[in-house]
Design an enzyme around this catalytic site. Structure first.
Site, PDB file in Angstrom:
ATOM      1  N   CYS A 118       0.863  -1.190   0.000  1.00  0.00           N
ATOM      2  CA  CYS A 118       0.000   0.000   0.000  1.00  0.00           C
ATOM      3  C   CYS A 118       0.896   1.235   0.000  1.00  0.00           C
ATOM      4  CB  CYS A 118      -0.970  -0.023   1.179  1.00  0.00           C
ATOM      5  SG  CYS A 118      -0.180   0.009   2.801  1.00  0.00           S
ATOM      6  N   ASN A 137       2.279   1.435   4.376  1.00  0.00           N
ATOM      7  CA  ASN A 137       2.592   0.168   5.064  1.00  0.00           C
ATOM      8  C   ASN A 137       2.299   0.246   6.570  1.00  0.00           C
ATOM      9  OD1 ASN A 137       5.492  -2.009   5.600  1.00  0.00           O
ATOM     10  ND2 ASN A 137       3.403  -2.595   5.129  1.00  0.00           N
ATOM     11  N   CYS A 155      -1.408   0.721   7.409  1.00  0.00           N
ATOM     12  CA  CYS A 155      -2.838   0.380   7.516  1.00  0.00           C
ATOM     13  C   CYS A 155      -3.190  -0.857   6.702  1.00  0.00           C
ATOM     14  CB  CYS A 155      -3.712   1.559   7.067  1.00  0.00           C
ATOM     15  SG  CYS A 155      -3.587   3.009   8.144  1.00  0.00           S
ATOM     16  N   ARG A 156      -3.347  -0.713   5.389  1.00  0.00           N
ATOM     17  CA  ARG A 156      -3.894  -1.786   4.570  1.00  0.00           C
ATOM     18  C   ARG A 156      -2.961  -2.975   4.375  1.00  0.00           C
ATOM     19  NH1 ARG A 156      -5.207   2.150  -0.222  1.00  0.00           N
ATOM     20  NH2 ARG A 156      -3.278   2.998   0.668  1.00  0.00           N
ATOM     21  N   SER A 157      -1.719  -2.723   3.938  1.00  0.00           N
ATOM     22  CA  SER A 157      -0.868  -3.891   3.620  1.00  0.00           C
ATOM     23  C   SER A 157      -0.446  -4.690   4.859  1.00  0.00           C
ATOM     24  CB  SER A 157       0.331  -3.496   2.743  1.00  0.00           C
ATOM     25  OG  SER A 157       1.166  -2.575   3.383  1.00  0.00           O
ATOM     26  N   ASP A 201      -8.206   3.730   0.991  1.00  0.00           N
ATOM     27  CA  ASP A 201      -7.277   4.241   1.998  1.00  0.00           C
ATOM     28  C   ASP A 201      -8.096   4.753   3.190  1.00  0.00           C
ATOM     29  OD1 ASP A 201      -5.497   5.667   3.496  1.00  0.00           O
ATOM     30  OD2 ASP A 201      -4.658   6.818   1.823  1.00  0.00           O
TER      31      ASP A 201
HETATM   32  P1  4NP Z   1      -1.825   2.778   4.104  1.00  0.00           P
HETATM   33  O1  4NP Z   1      -2.520   4.086   4.692  1.00  0.00           O
HETATM   34  O2  4NP Z   1      -1.278   3.151   2.751  1.00  0.00           O
HETATM   35  O3  4NP Z   1      -2.944   1.811   4.022  1.00  0.00           O
HETATM   36  O4  4NP Z   1      -0.731   2.380   5.094  1.00  0.00           O
HETATM   37  C1  4NP Z   1      -1.909   5.338   4.732  1.00  0.00           C
HETATM   38  C2  4NP Z   1      -0.986   5.607   5.708  1.00  0.00           C
HETATM   39  C3  4NP Z   1      -0.407   6.860   5.760  1.00  0.00           C
HETATM   40  C4  4NP Z   1      -0.736   7.818   4.831  1.00  0.00           C
HETATM   41  C5  4NP Z   1      -1.648   7.538   3.833  1.00  0.00           C
HETATM   42  C6  4NP Z   1      -2.233   6.283   3.791  1.00  0.00           C
HETATM   43  N1  4NP Z   1      -0.142   9.093   4.903  1.00  0.00           N
HETATM   44  O5  4NP Z   1      -0.499   9.960   4.066  1.00  0.00           O
HETATM   45  O6  4NP Z   1       0.696   9.351   5.767  1.00  0.00           O
END
Ligand code: 4NP
Length: 155
Positions: free
Chosen positions: A9, A12, A14-16, A126
């Site tokens: 993602c 790294n 939340c989702r992945s 997201d």
């Molecule tokens: P992820 O979520 O891609 O699922 O880990 C996010 C984590 C952080 C951010 C965006 C999405 N950020 O903008 O910091």
């Protein structure tokens, strides 16, 4: 040789990492330990070294799944190391393919939602800037897609 899966993602956190830990949970539930190895990474460097997001941990915990791991950034060597690279959304998919300009590994890169059978979502949204419901949705969607992916593997 174990089959190697990499979930990717943006951050790294939340989702992945959820996908990685959910898949490990299903692998253990089905006695497939050692046959499939899972890891996760982010396309960005924003959160290198960080634990999974607390809100994501809470949502996973509501389904009895513990999230472990520290964020790392996707590395070019991952193209060789892993058998299948699963992008959470189209933006992650594009960012990964941009790192492979000669399309040497294109066949290894897939969208995670291609394996979901119970949800119509085409991307794992997201959840970072949204509320609790978004995190719960990510867990439900990933349980579905991980299950579908495992079914493909077992065919
Ligand atoms: P992820 O979520 O891609 O699922 O880990 C996010 C984590 C952080 C951010 C965006 C999405 N950020 O903008 O910091």
């Amino acid at each position: 040789m174990a089959y190697k899966l990499l979930f990717v993602c943006l951050g790294n956190i939340c989702r992945s990492p959820s996908a990685e830990n959910i898949m490990n949970y299903l692998i253990q539930e089905r006695g497939l330990e050692g046959k499939i190895i899972c890891d996760s990474a982010g396309t960005s460097s924003y959160h290198i070294g960080a634990s999974p997001d607390r809100r994501m941990q809470a949502a996973a915990g509501r389904r009895g799944i513990k999230l472990v791991g520290q964020a790392r950034q996707f590395d070019l060597s991952d193209f060789e190391t892993f058998d299948l690279i699963l992008a959470m959304d189209r933006s992650n998919y594009r960012d990964i393919l941009q790192l492979d300009p000669d399309n040497l590994y294109k066949e290894k890169v897939r969208l995670m939602c291609d394996f979901a059978t119970q949800h119509r979502d085409r991307e794992v949204p997201d959840p970072y800037y949204g509320g609790e419901a978004g995190f719960d949705h990510v867990i439900n969607l990933l349980l579905d897609a991980c299950d579908g992916l495992l079914e493909e593997f077992l065919k």
